[in-house]
Design a protein around this motif. Sequence first.
Motif, PDB file in Angstrom:
ATOM      1  N   ALA A  98       0.680  -1.305   0.000  1.00  0.00           N
ATOM      2  CA  ALA A  98       0.084  -0.046   0.088  1.00  0.00           C
ATOM      3  C   ALA A  98       0.727   1.258   0.115  1.00  0.00           C
ATOM      4  O   ALA A  98       0.511   2.241  -0.597  1.00  0.00           O
ATOM      5  N   VAL A  99       1.822   1.231   0.898  1.00  0.00           N
ATOM      6  CA  VAL A  99       2.898   2.405   0.642  1.00  0.00           C
ATOM      7  C   VAL A  99       3.430   2.566  -0.524  1.00  0.00           C
ATOM      8  O   VAL A  99       3.658   3.837  -1.187  1.00  0.00           O
ATOM      9  N   THR A 100       3.782   1.617  -1.267  1.00  0.00           N
ATOM     10  CA  THR A 100       4.161   1.571  -2.641  1.00  0.00           C
ATOM     11  C   THR A 100       3.098   2.254  -3.627  1.00  0.00           C
ATOM     12  O   THR A 100       3.504   3.194  -4.484  1.00  0.00           O
ATOM     13  N   CYS A 101       1.923   1.724  -3.523  1.00  0.00           N
ATOM     14  CA  CYS A 101       0.831   2.306  -4.116  1.00  0.00           C
ATOM     15  C   CYS A 101       0.691   3.764  -3.980  1.00  0.00           C
ATOM     16  O   CYS A 101      -0.148   4.643  -4.761  1.00  0.00           O
ATOM     17  N   ILE A 102       1.012   4.230  -2.733  1.00  0.00           N
ATOM     18  CA  ILE A 102       0.822   5.637  -2.474  1.00  0.00           C
ATOM     19  C   ILE A 102       2.024   6.416  -3.055  1.00  0.00           C
ATOM     20  O   ILE A 102       1.798   7.578  -3.690  1.00  0.00           O
ATOM     21  N   LEU A 103       3.272   6.092  -2.814  1.00  0.00           N
ATOM     22  CA  LEU A 103       4.519   6.744  -3.175  1.00  0.00           C
ATOM     23  C   LEU A 103       4.751   6.622  -4.803  1.00  0.00           C
ATOM     24  O   LEU A 103       5.115   7.527  -5.217  1.00  0.00           O
ATOM     25  N   ALA A 104       4.500   5.583  -5.372  1.00  0.00           N
ATOM     26  CA  ALA A 104       4.899   5.401  -6.898  1.00  0.00           C
ATOM     27  C   ALA A 104       4.138   6.287  -7.703  1.00  0.00           C
ATOM     28  O   ALA A 104       4.870   6.690  -8.836  1.00  0.00           O
ATOM     29  N   PRO A 105       2.826   6.721  -7.478  1.00  0.00           N
ATOM     30  CA  PRO A 105       2.250   7.434  -8.709  1.00  0.00           C
ATOM     31  C   PRO A 105       2.796   9.026  -8.554  1.00  0.00           C
ATOM     32  O   PRO A 105       2.498   9.626  -9.378  1.00  0.00           O
ATOM     33  N   LEU A 106       3.262   9.381  -7.411  1.00  0.00           N
ATOM     34  CA  LEU A 106       3.778  10.580  -7.143  1.00  0.00           C
ATOM     35  C   LEU A 106       4.984  10.720  -8.010  1.00  0.00           C
ATOM     36  O   LEU A 106       6.143  10.027  -7.848  1.00  0.00           O
ATOM     37  N   SER A 107       5.101  11.341  -9.140  1.00  0.00           N
ATOM     38  CA  SER A 107       6.345  11.636  -9.924  1.00  0.00           C
ATOM     39  C   SER A 107       6.385  13.178 -10.403  1.00  0.00           C
ATOM     40  O   SER A 107       5.560  13.735 -10.487  1.00  0.00           O
ATOM     41  N   ILE A 108       7.710  13.119 -10.968  1.00  0.00           N
ATOM     42  CA  ILE A 108       7.856  14.537 -11.358  1.00  0.00           C
ATOM     43  C   ILE A 108       8.225  14.128 -13.026  1.00  0.00           C
ATOM     44  O   ILE A 108       9.289  13.410 -13.284  1.00  0.00           O
ATOM     45  N   PRO A 109       7.524  14.677 -13.854  1.00  0.00           N
ATOM     46  CA  PRO A 109       7.717  14.589 -15.115  1.00  0.00           C
ATOM     47  C   PRO A 109       8.947  15.401 -15.798  1.00  0.00           C
ATOM     48  O   PRO A 109       8.860  16.349 -15.611  1.00  0.00           O
ATOM     49  N   ILE A 110       9.760  14.604 -16.082  1.00  0.00           N
ATOM     50  CA  ILE A 110      11.114  15.148 -16.829  1.00  0.00           C
ATOM     51  C   ILE A 110      11.231  14.899 -18.010  1.00  0.00           C
ATOM     52  O   ILE A 110      12.185  15.192 -18.825  1.00  0.00           O
ATOM     53  N   GLY A 111      10.147  14.287 -18.989  1.00  0.00           N
ATOM     54  CA  GLY A 111      10.621  13.548 -20.048  1.00  0.00           C
ATOM     55  C   GLY A 111       9.795  12.313 -20.225  1.00  0.00           C
ATOM     56  O   GLY A 111       8.927  12.062 -19.581  1.00  0.00           O
ATOM     57  N   PRO A 112      10.050  11.510 -21.112  1.00  0.00           N
ATOM     58  CA  PRO A 112       9.373  10.276 -21.417  1.00  0.00           C
ATOM     59  C   PRO A 112       9.463   9.306 -20.094  1.00  0.00           C
ATOM     60  O   PRO A 112       8.580   8.303 -20.024  1.00  0.00           O
ATOM     61  N   VAL A 113      10.540   9.323 -19.393  1.00  0.00           N
ATOM     62  CA  VAL A 113      10.573   8.630 -18.041  1.00  0.00           C
ATOM     63  C   VAL A 113      10.716   9.453 -16.723  1.00  0.00           C
ATOM     64  O   VAL A 113      11.344  10.428 -16.709  1.00  0.00           O
ATOM     65  N   PRO A 114       9.630   9.471 -16.081  1.00  0.00           N
ATOM     66  CA  PRO A 114       9.298  10.564 -14.701  1.00  0.00           C
ATOM     67  C   PRO A 114      10.427   9.997 -13.592  1.00  0.00           C
ATOM     68  O   PRO A 114      10.649   8.728 -13.462  1.00  0.00           O
ATOM     69  N   ILE A 115      10.542  11.053 -12.839  1.00  0.00           N
ATOM     70  CA  ILE A 115      11.090  10.533 -11.450  1.00  0.00           C
ATOM     71  C   ILE A 115      10.020  10.173 -10.636  1.00  0.00           C
ATOM     72  O   ILE A 115       9.173  11.206 -10.336  1.00  0.00           O
ATOM     73  N   SER A 116       9.967   8.997 -10.209  1.00  0.00           N
ATOM     74  CA  SER A 116       9.290   8.583  -9.352  1.00  0.00           C
ATOM     75  C   SER A 116       9.672   8.145  -8.004  1.00  0.00           C
ATOM     76  O   SER A 116      11.131   8.071  -7.848  1.00  0.00           O
ATOM     77  N   PHE A 117       8.817   7.761  -7.004  1.00  0.00           N
ATOM     78  CA  PHE A 117       9.329   7.250  -5.619  1.00  0.00           C
ATOM     79  C   PHE A 117       9.291   5.789  -5.563  1.00  0.00           C
ATOM     80  O   PHE A 117       9.258   5.171  -4.495  1.00  0.00           O
ATOM     81  N   THR A 118       8.951   5.058  -6.490  1.00  0.00           N
ATOM     82  CA  THR A 118       8.545   3.505  -6.335  1.00  0.00           C
ATOM     83  C   THR A 118      10.003   2.981  -5.849  1.00  0.00           C
ATOM     84  O   THR A 118       9.607   2.232  -4.955  1.00  0.00           O
ATOM     85  N   ASN A 119      11.189   3.324  -6.214  1.00  0.00           N
ATOM     86  CA  ASN A 119      12.383   2.689  -5.723  1.00  0.00           C
ATOM     87  C   ASN A 119      12.603   3.031  -4.179  1.00  0.00           C
ATOM     88  O   ASN A 119      12.981   2.349  -3.354  1.00  0.00           O
ATOM     89  N   LEU A 120      12.350   4.322  -3.924  1.00  0.00           N
ATOM     90  CA  LEU A 120      12.323   4.797  -2.628  1.00  0.00           C
ATOM     91  C   LEU A 120      11.281   3.689  -1.545  1.00  0.00           C
ATOM     92  O   LEU A 120      11.706   3.290  -0.681  1.00  0.00           O
ATOM     93  N   ALA A 121      10.225   3.534  -2.050  1.00  0.00           N
ATOM     94  CA  ALA A 121       9.283   2.436  -1.524  1.00  0.00           C
ATOM     95  C   ALA A 121       9.751   1.224  -1.347  1.00  0.00           C
ATOM     96  O   ALA A 121       9.730   0.197  -0.563  1.00  0.00           O
ATOM     97  N   ILE A 122      10.408   0.601  -2.527  1.00  0.00           N
ATOM     98  CA  ILE A 122      11.030  -0.492  -2.663  1.00  0.00           C
ATOM     99  C   ILE A 122      12.072  -0.528  -1.639  1.00  0.00           C
ATOM    100  O   ILE A 122      12.284  -1.615  -0.785  1.00  0.00           O
ATOM    101  N   TYR A 123      12.928   0.288  -1.361  1.00  0.00           N
ATOM    102  CA  TYR A 123      14.127   0.242  -0.729  1.00  0.00           C
ATOM    103  C   TYR A 123      13.593   0.013   0.865  1.00  0.00           C
ATOM    104  O   TYR A 123      14.042  -0.639   1.712  1.00  0.00           O
ATOM    105  N   LEU A 124      12.671   1.040   1.339  1.00  0.00           N
ATOM    106  CA  LEU A 124      12.286   0.855   2.565  1.00  0.00           C
ATOM    107  C   LEU A 124      11.458  -0.700   2.884  1.00  0.00           C
ATOM    108  O   LEU A 124      11.450  -1.133   3.955  1.00  0.00           O
TER     109      LEU A 124
END
Length: 181
Positions: free
Chosen positions: A25-51
């Motif tokens: 659920a934490v991953t579902c909350i953090l991952a959609p939050l992203s910073i669009p900088i081109g075709p690949v956005p900066i997301s918080f998915t990997n932060l959720a994974i590391y935690l």
Amino acid sequence: MNQTNTVSAPRTKTYEITITALMAAVTCILAPLSIPIGPVPISFTNLAIYLSLYLLGWKKGTISYLIYLLLGLIGLPVFSGFTGGPAKLAGPTGGYIIVFIVMAVIAGLVIDNCHKPLIQLVGMIAGTIVCYLFGTVWFCIVADSTFKAALGICVIPFIPADLIKIIIAMIIEPMIKKRIR
């Protein structure tokens, strides 16, 4: 003298399932939050994974990510930019989303087996490099891009933010672990 003895109860299967679902659920909350900088956005998915890896270990942390991935695959808007569905996985960023599984296993095994922060840092960086490599190859195939061009779009801009996310996970993990145990 008032003396309190604290006895920690053994973890139950219910607890393990609950905490794994909670991290999904934490991953579902953090991952959609992203910073669009081109075709690949900066997301918080990997932060959720590391935690998740720190809190659950590599097996349950990876399972937590797989739950998230399946939720996104069936169409829930849990991927970056609040998207979901199989088309997202088949698109240019789908390789990164899929290869996060491998990143979780690599980083998680290192985190579980090496308790020195520097080695854990190296393990998370190694997992991230594998994610970069295979995700970028996928991007090249789907977006008909050269590898060199894809590195400039999909890897180089992400290195500083990914290092920061790794460090954040390493810093806040002990605080979170202390509160949930």
